[in-house]
Design an enzyme around this catalytic site. Structure first.
Site, PDB file in Angstrom:
ATOM      1  N   HIS A 161     -42.155  34.509 -50.054  1.00  0.00           N
ATOM      2  CA  HIS A 161     -40.952  34.688 -50.876  1.00  0.00           C
ATOM      3  C   HIS A 161     -41.339  35.161 -52.280  1.00  0.00           C
ATOM      4  CE1 HIS A 161     -36.919  33.120 -52.425  1.00  0.00           C
ATOM      5  NE2 HIS A 161     -37.629  33.202 -53.540  1.00  0.00           N
ATOM      6  N   GLU A 162     -42.315  34.484 -52.895  1.00  0.00           N
ATOM      7  CA  GLU A 162     -42.716  34.839 -54.258  1.00  0.00           C
ATOM      8  C   GLU A 162     -43.454  36.178 -54.306  1.00  0.00           C
ATOM      9  OE1 GLU A 162     -41.447  33.245 -56.664  1.00  0.00           O
ATOM     10  OE2 GLU A 162     -40.655  31.654 -55.376  1.00  0.00           O
ATOM     11  N   HIS A 170     -40.895  38.808 -54.386  1.00  0.00           N
ATOM     12  CA  HIS A 170     -40.397  39.038 -55.747  1.00  0.00           C
ATOM     13  C   HIS A 170     -41.325  39.988 -56.500  1.00  0.00           C
ATOM     14  CE1 HIS A 170     -36.921  36.493 -56.022  1.00  0.00           C
ATOM     15  NE2 HIS A 170     -37.572  35.369 -55.823  1.00  0.00           N
ATOM     16  N   GLU A 223     -32.766  36.288 -54.753  1.00  0.00           N
ATOM     17  CA  GLU A 223     -33.298  35.203 -53.937  1.00  0.00           C
ATOM     18  C   GLU A 223     -33.086  35.481 -52.449  1.00  0.00           C
ATOM     19  OE1 GLU A 223     -35.054  32.336 -54.792  1.00  0.00           O
ATOM     20  OE2 GLU A 223     -35.237  33.522 -56.609  1.00  0.00           O
TER      21      GLU A 223
END
Length: 366
Positions: free
Chosen positions: A138-139, A142, A189
């Site tokens: 997930h990060e 980003h 997100e």
């Protein structure tokens, strides 16, 4: 169990996505919100000014001095996950990663020149290895999407807004940017959740991780299907009063509600677009320069139109009805706000009214 408290990852092959563009997994609302943000009056000027003022070096020194930097000898299992996530998403420059002492489970990706990933001890202790793999992905998502720059500005502006709250006009101006950034932040997100799934390639692990963020480390007391049912109940939400309350509850938040994130990710995992990526058919980074902004906006508009058409939320259903030219606006507004009452008659006749009792269920909020 290993000495780190994590179960050994199952021996399974996971696909890699060479040259993948962030466009492959970005939520349409993420792209449209970012485009809208950039079109916000004065945003470019403020952005350029803030880029020179933000204390990025200070942030880096803060984490270097007061957190644990992940590497071969510190949190090696997280370091392995980070390298693995960057390999799968083909992110050549591996971001620095830190573990910060904080009982609250959280993770973030910030930085202007180079992204930094920070995870809290509360998160590390809460999730098992496959769940944590999805968070690291997930990060990294980003970072690949370039979200870190805008997230850093939001962090700075939120702090600034608190410091100048006593200046009415100054605070109004800053809060306008903060509100716009938060809207984009929430949508980003959803994109990063998809990136986490591409890295972990385990839908159930992603669902469990989100469920733990809502209910803590009591997995034996929770159920993914029941958790997703909460999301459906939340979306239906009773009448228009509930729809307004949802909006008010959401405005100060940087993240979507956890049940909503789980439902969105579960829906995408069953989508043809996800399967095409897994089969190796996805947009490449070297094609990004040829991407049309108009096409991105058109895709986003199509997504919003589909969302309105298929939504079970009372406000969205009303918007869909109005867009379709539904008659008796006054009656519908009254019924949606009250959750019941007389329904609309076919021709406004005095004898043609029936009773329409709306669902009055309230939503669980994660």
């Amino acid at each position: 169990m290993t000495g780190t408290g994590f179960e050994k990852a199952p021996a399974r092959d996971r696909r890699r996505f060479p040259g993948i563009s962030s466009r492959a997994y970005e939520h349409p609302a993420d792209r449209s919100a970012l485009v809208a943000l950039r079109k916000l009056s004065g945003f470019d000027t403020v952005f350029k000014a803030l880029s020179g003022l933000l204390p990025e070096r200070s942030l880096r020194l803060l984490f270097l001095s007061d957190s644990v930097r992940v590497g071969d000898t510190q949190f090696p299992h997280l370091h392995a996950m980070l390298l693995d996530a960057c390999y799968i998403l083909d992110l050549e420059k591996v971001p620095q990663m830190y573990v910060q002492q904080d009982p609250r489970p959280n993770a973030m990706c910030i930085g202007l020149d180079e992204p930094i990933i920070v995870v809290t001890t509360g998160l590390v202790e809460l999730l098992d290895e496959e769940e944590m793999r999805a968070v690291v992905g997930h990060e990294v998502g980003h970072a690949l999407s370039g979200h870190a720059v805008y997230r850093t500005i939001l962090l700075f502006l939120t702090t600034l807004a608190l410091k100048i709250a006593w200046i009415p006009l100054g605070n109004v101006a800053i809060m306008g940017l903060v509100t716009a950034l938060r809207e984009w932040f929430r949508k980003s997100e959803l994109s990063a959740d998809r990136a986490g799934l591409l890295v972990g390639q385990d839908v159930q692990a992603s669902m469990r991780g989100l469920m733990k963020l809502a209910g803590g480390n009591h997995l034996h007391e929770m159920n993914v299907d029941a958790f997703l049912a909460q999301a459906e109940e939340y979306e239906k939400g009773g009448d228009l009063r509930d729809s307004v309350l949802k909006i008010l509850n959401m405005l100060p938040r940087t993240h979507p509600f956890t049940t909503v994130r789980a439902a969105e990710l579960n829906k995408w995992s069953q989508n043809r677009d996800y399967q095409r990526i897994m089969d190796g058919h996805y947009p490449r980074r070297d094609e990004d320069k040829d991407t049309s902004v108009t096409d991105s906006l058109r895709q986003s508009a199509t997504h919003y139109a589909d969302s309105v058409r298929t939504s079970k939320d009372p406000l969205m259903k009303l918007v869909g009805d109005l867009a379709g030219g539904t008659a008796d606006l006054g009656g519908k507004l009254r019924d949606r706000f009250t959750g019941g009452g007389p329904g609309a008659s076919a021709a406004g006749g005095p004898g043609g009214r029936t009773t329409d009792k709306g669902a009055g269920g309230s939503a669980e909020q994660g």
